[in-house]
Design an enzyme around this catalytic site. Structure first.
Site, PDB file in Angstrom:
ATOM      1  N   PHE A 115       3.320   2.991  -2.456  1.00  0.00           N
ATOM      2  CA  PHE A 115       2.990   1.592  -2.711  1.00  0.00           C
ATOM      3  C   PHE A 115       4.156   0.722  -2.255  1.00  0.00           C
ATOM      4  CE2 PHE A 115      -0.220   3.593  -5.327  1.00  0.00           C
ATOM      5  CZ  PHE A 115      -1.331   2.807  -5.061  1.00  0.00           C
ATOM      6  N   ASN A 136       6.006  -1.753  -3.269  1.00  0.00           N
ATOM      7  CA  ASN A 136       7.218  -2.109  -4.007  1.00  0.00           C
ATOM      8  C   ASN A 136       8.212  -0.956  -4.142  1.00  0.00           C
ATOM      9  OD1 ASN A 136       5.871  -4.493  -4.278  1.00  0.00           O
ATOM     10  ND2 ASN A 136       5.660  -4.415  -6.512  1.00  0.00           N
ATOM     11  N   ASN A 166       8.834  -7.638  -1.440  1.00  0.00           N
ATOM     12  CA  ASN A 166       9.237  -6.572  -2.357  1.00  0.00           C
ATOM     13  C   ASN A 166       9.457  -5.230  -1.658  1.00  0.00           C
ATOM     14  OD1 ASN A 166       9.275  -8.193  -4.643  1.00  0.00           O
ATOM     15  ND2 ASN A 166       7.086  -7.867  -5.055  1.00  0.00           N
ATOM     16  N   HIS A 182      -1.607  -7.507   3.677  1.00  0.00           N
ATOM     17  CA  HIS A 182      -0.361  -6.872   3.245  1.00  0.00           C
ATOM     18  C   HIS A 182      -0.120  -5.543   3.967  1.00  0.00           C
ATOM     19  CE1 HIS A 182       2.927  -7.651   0.684  1.00  0.00           C
ATOM     20  NE2 HIS A 182       2.639  -6.844  -0.325  1.00  0.00           N
ATOM     21  N   TYR A 186      -6.982  -0.819   0.154  1.00  0.00           N
ATOM     22  CA  TYR A 186      -6.085  -1.785   0.798  1.00  0.00           C
ATOM     23  C   TYR A 186      -6.177  -1.779   2.325  1.00  0.00           C
ATOM     24  CZ  TYR A 186      -4.093  -1.745  -3.883  1.00  0.00           C
ATOM     25  OH  TYR A 186      -3.927  -1.837  -5.242  1.00  0.00           O
TER      26      TYR A 186
END
Length: 287
Positions: free
Chosen positions: A156, A158, A204, A111, A106
């Site tokens: 992560f 969320n 989120n 994001h 990532y």
């Protein structure tokens, strides 16, 4: 003129001290010119006693004065009640959190711009982010004279609230000193927006943090615009795409603006920082 005769009762009163009796035995004695200069033996003893008591009191006062004057000045000052003001309580640190997803997969994605902003701030201020604590990559430092903690939750996106909630609870950080940095689809690419509070806006990571802070939304947040997906591209795929080389160059300018905004926030307050960052133009707008 004859002196008036005192009543027999008063004239014949007897007193233990001769000097006092002379005043009341007869008018003649009372008016005698020799009276002020003649005292009986008991009166002389009484006078000497009064002088003796006065002398002792004078000697005692003199001795006390000499004793005080012989003491060092530092001892006298210590004996006085302290008039120094109490030191202010220690200043609670700021917590700056960048949101993203852990792992190489990532890195450099849209994001993860929250992670990248925190990395840029850590590099600019010389703060090491090598410690893993509270489920986050964690670092401590100062900006000016303000203590600051940087965090990149490794749970992560969320589940970011698990990390942030633990840090806030452990260090008892006021929510007004918790700055969360994250990506925003609704802002043009490279645009920054600083707000003192607000909702999660469908993000989120922010939803998780608000839940862990018992529903409180009263903490500042710095949003970084990543733009909308082109055409009919799926939003989830878009936010997980990496930036192009040109976009990365524009982001470097955005990060420098963000770093300055954070410095102003800590040292001068939310109002000045918001005025600075919210009126800045992106690199694309400048060109």
């Amino acid at each position: 003129m004859k002196a008036a005769a005192f009543p027999a009762r008063i004239a014949n009163l007897s007193y233990p001290y001769g000097c006092c009796a002379q005043f009341f035995r007869s008018p003649a004695t009372f008016l005698s010119p020799a009276l002020p200069y003649s005292r009986t033996a008991p009166c002389r003893k009484l006078a000497r006693g009064i002088r003796g008591v006065g002398g002792l009191m004078s000697q005692s006062l003199l001795s006390s004065s000499q004793s005080l004057s012989s003491q060092p000045e530092s001892e006298l000052l210590q004996a006085l009640p302290s008039s120094k003001p109490k030191p202010p309580p220690p200043q609670l640190p700021w917590l700056v959190v960048g949101l993203g997803n852990p792992g190489k997969k990532y890195q450099g994605t849209r994001h993860n711009v929250g992670f990248e902003m925190v990395d840029a701030l850590a590099d600019a201020e010389g703060i090491s982010m090598n410690t893993v604590n509270f489920k986050a990559l964690f670092g401590k430092g100062v900006i000016g004279n303000i203590p600051i903690m940087l965090a990149k939750p490794q749970t992560f996106m969320n589940l970011s609230g698990e990390s942030v909630g633990q840090i806030v609870s452990f260090y008892k950080i006021p929510l007004k000193q918790v700055l969360v940095i994250y990506d925003d689809l609704d802002l043009p690419f490279g645009k920054l927006r600083l707000l003192p509070k607000g909702g999660h806006g469908g993000h989120n990571g922010m939803r998780s943090i608000i839940d862990r802070l018992k529903g409180s939304r009263d903490f500042p947040r710095l949003r970084i615009g990543i733009g909308r997906p082109p055409g009919k591209m799926d939003t989830a795929n878009f936010v997980l795409r990496q930036f192009s080389r040109q976009e990365q160059g524009e982001l470097d300018y955005t990060f420098q603006t963000g770093i300055e905004a954070i410095r102003i926030l800590l040292l001068e307050g939310i109002n000045k920082s918001a005025t600075f960052v919210n009126t800045q133009k992106s690199m694309e707008q400048l060109s």
